[in-house]
Design an enzyme around this catalytic site. Structure first.
Site, mmCIF file in Angstrom:
data_model
loop_
_atom_site.group_PDB
_atom_site.id
_atom_site.type_symbol
_atom_site.label_atom_id
_atom_site.label_comp_id
_atom_site.label_asym_id
_atom_site.label_seq_id
_atom_site.Cartn_x
_atom_site.Cartn_y
_atom_site.Cartn_z
ATOM 1 N N HIS A 1 -10.617 -4.866 10.878
ATOM 2 C CA HIS A 1 -11.096 -4.579 9.396
ATOM 3 C C HIS A 1 -12.392 -3.931 9.357
ATOM 4 C CE1 HIS A 1 -8.356 -7.984 8.500
ATOM 5 N NE2 HIS A 1 -8.525 -7.623 6.962
ATOM 6 N N GLU B 1 1.054 -1.119 0.062
ATOM 7 C CA GLU B 1 0.032 -0.153 0.124
ATOM 8 C C GLU B 1 0.916 1.275 -0.101
ATOM 9 O OE1 GLU B 1 -0.970 -2.455 1.473
ATOM 10 O OE2 GLU B 1 -3.015 -2.941 1.048
#
Lengths: 319, 366
Positions: A158, A89
């Site tokens: 998450h 990322e």
């Protein structure tokens, strides 16, 4: 037998619907579109419209998107414009920002915004702050998009909502759509915006169908960033929300309506810049305010809204 | 000796580069013309004097905040620029004053930016670490963050098919950052036209390379990316290596890595005297034996390419330019207060910015 009957039934309906259309010549009606398809349409239209727009992220190309939002795009546009990245990322967000600085218009997908934390330095320090630090010499036209907030049982790592964190930073626009129309109009606006935009979707909304007006189906349908929408008029209490929680508010409003309490439901659509005026106007009318969000309460979106109302010019008149 | 007796060009021997995953390296000889030599000398001297002047102004508290000086490393900035075109792209970290100059900034704008005045290259809002020019993306404060950005610029070059490349600089300290290895991977996978350059000045802030890196062969750290290591104090070596690397990128072979061995005379920044982690003797030795400006000067004089008077004249001109710039930087007014909230968004209508209280309205224009 039952299935044959239902088939015949539906077949008869379909035929009569066609006949009806032929006779009365009704214009194309609103259609049911899921949020996922609305996003897909927006991406497709913007990729087609501007050569400089491209999409990069994990699994966006050959996998058709982790949540199938970018389905079909790689087949149509190829490797140059739909780029699969390794699971890095910080690296690919930085590459996207650099590409934006050099004149392209990237859309950087985070599989969920939880992973954007790995790249948050690039979003804030490289993208958001640069136009200011360069005193206008270096704009960064980039969109960071992906699902945000809670999903179904995916556990704490998450499930974080990043609206408050990104909403804190000047130089960023933060958008949080709810319906399919929101998704399409706001994503198109975000891509056409010359500034870094954080586009917070919601995984649980992807499959939800909404009626999309004819106007919204057009290729130039845009919604302004920074303007909230009143989804339901009411006089007794204002419910302010964004993303999936707008559904919750509307459900609550339906229940309360049976008891004679009319809720005004405001869909924020944009977190930053915050449409404080819309909320203030509504609160002046109802004198009651509840903020509903999927993020943690402390230092959150609701906290900011309450602070703005309290600091607003009309607060003491409310009393 | 009259000017008429000077040589116009000569073939210089260059240092041999250490190579990694490369069959051949840059040439071992290169032609230096008189014009080139004088230009390199002038630019390096300008950077040197500008940095020393910044040191002075900082000690007088006319420059505040961060100030990371580049003196000692001039051959890197000048050599790299002569190996690429102005239409190519470059990005570096915070030790950026030299690059701002070679990429088209003027001494006046740079110094006024250091003193935070409205005549500065970023209108006084960026400061030492955030200066920008065309195809120069700063000036970046976060160590290592500029490397993925540079690869992104290279991606844009490839995407647009304009045959331009991006030079992406970082230091020996940043070389251990994870995001740099992520960038090596993607740049190599996608064959981005990116020259990664590690300016190894032997110290990442106060930590020497031996104490920071398990492998100090920074030119090999790209693993699958070909690399070369060379003397960063020799402007001609840097030029030829950059030309070689640029050719590699432009031919579509993908990224390449260069390690320039160089040295900074000042400490890490103005708050660092620079002698607690290294000896004064070491600094003095580099100054006397490997100073980039002295080395070029000796080369030009001993090959009869310039006269002592000529170079002295350049020194005088440079000194004057710096003095004028410093004068401007000291007297130019600071940016006006209503510039505080400007430049938040680009191409947007004017907006109101939330201030500290409801009665103070702050306005922002693009």
């Amino acid at each position: 037998m039952a299935s044959l009957r239902s088939f015949l039934r539906s077949g008869k309906n379909a035929v009569s619907a066609v006949l009806r259309r032929e006779f009365h010549g009704t214009p194309p009606a609103a259609v049911q579109v899921t949020v996922r398809d609305a996003l897909n349409q927006a991406l497709d239209e913007e990729l087609e419209r501007d050569e400089r727009v491209f999409l990069l992220g994990e699994e966006v190309a050959q996998y058709d998107g982790a949540y199938k939002v970018s389905r079909g795009l790689w087949k149509k546009y190829g490797d140059k414009r739909i780029i699969d990245t390794p699971i890095t990322e910080m690296g690919f967000a930085g590459i996207a920002v650099g590409a934006a600085m050099a004149g392209l218009r990237p859309i950087c997908e985070f599989m969920t915004f939880n992973f954007s934390m790995q790249a948050i330095d690039q979003v804030i320090n490289s993208a958001a702050k640069t136009y200011y630090m360069s005193a206008g010499l270096q704009p960064v036209p980039i969109v960071f998009r992906g699902p945000n907030g809670a999903s179904a049982g995916v556990a704490a790592q998450h499930s974080q909502c990043f609206a408050a964190w990104y909403g804190h930073c000047p130089g960023l626009k933060v958008v949080s759509p709810w319906s399919a129309e929101d998704a399409k109009g706001l994503l198109k606006s975000a891509i056409r915006d010359d500034n870094p935009v954080v586009f917070l979707e919601n995984e649980l909304m992807y499959g939800v169908p909404f009626e999309m007006s004819e106007e919204a189906q057009s290729k130039d349908f845009l919604l302004p960033i920074g303007k909230a929408k009143i989804e339901r008029q009411g006089n007794h209490v204002t419910l302010v929300s964004h993303s999936r929680m707008v559904s919750l508010c509307l459900d609550a409003a339906a229940v309360l309506a049976k008891e004679g309490i009319e809720c005004e439901v405001i869909n924020m659509r944009t977190i930053r810049p915050l449409d404080a005026e819309a909320i203030e106007t509504s609160v002046m009318k109802t004198n009651h305010l509840i903020t509903v969000e999927g993020g943690w309460p402390q230092f959150g979106v609701g906290a900011e809204i309450l602070a703005r109302i309290m600091e607003g010019k009309d607060f003491f008149i409310c009393f | 000796i009259g000017y008429g007796l000077l040589t116009s060009r000569f073939l210089s021997d260059l240092c041999k580069c250490d190579l990694h995953k490369l069959e051949e390296g840059p040439p071992l000889q290169a032609v230096l013309t008189r014009e080139e030599g004088l230009q390199y000398y002038r630019t390096m001297q300008t950077i040197r004097r500008m940095e020393l002047k910044a040191d002075q102004l900082y000690k007088q508290k006319i420059i505040r905040g961060f100030c990371h000086l580049y003196d000692g490393q001039e051959a890197c900035a000048v050599g790299i620029e002569t190996g690429i075109n102005l239409s190519d792209h470059l990005i570096t970290a915070y030790r950026a004053h030299g690059y701002t100059l070679t990429r088209g900034g003027t001494v006046r704008e740079i110094m006024a930016e250091l003193t935070g005045r409205r005549g500065g290259i970023a209108k006084g809002k960026g400061g030492s670490m955030h200066m920008y020019t065309k195809h120069f993306y700063g000036g970046n404060g976060i160590v290592g963050a500029q490397v993925p950005l540079g690869a992104g610029v290279a991606l844009a070059c490839k995407y647009l098919g304009n045959n331009e490349i991006c030079v992406c600089l970082y230091g020996d300290g940043a070389a251990n950052q994870g995001q740099i290895f992520e960038t090596y991977n993607m740049a190599s996978l996608w064959k981005l036209p990116c020259i990664f350059i590690c300016e190894n000045n032997k110290y990442g802030m106060g930590t020497s390379v031996e104490r920071a890196a398990a492998s100090t062969d920074y030119y090999k750290r790209g693993d699958f990316i070909p690399g070369l290591r060379l003397d960063g104090m020799d402007v001609l070596c840097v030029r030829e290596a950059t030309k070689f690397a640029a050719e590699h990128c432009r031919s579509g072979k993908g990224p390449i890595l260069m390690e320039l061995q160089t040295y900074r005379y000042h400490g890490h920044s103005m708050s660092d005297p620079g002698v607690s982690y290294r000896t004064r003797e070491e600094i003095q030795e580099v100054r006397s034996k490997s100073d980039p400006i002295s080395m070029l000067k000796d080369r030009m004089l001993s090959n009869n390419m310039a006269s002592v008077e000529e170079l002295k004249e350049i020194d005088v001109e440079v000194r004057k330019e710096i003095e004028d710039a410093a004068q401007f930087a000291t007297t130019d007014p600071e940016p006006p207060l209503d510039d505080l909230c400007n430049h938040i968004f680009y191409n947007d209508p004017p907006m109101e910015v939330r201030g500290t209280n409801p009665w103070t309205k702050l306005k922002s224009v693009s």
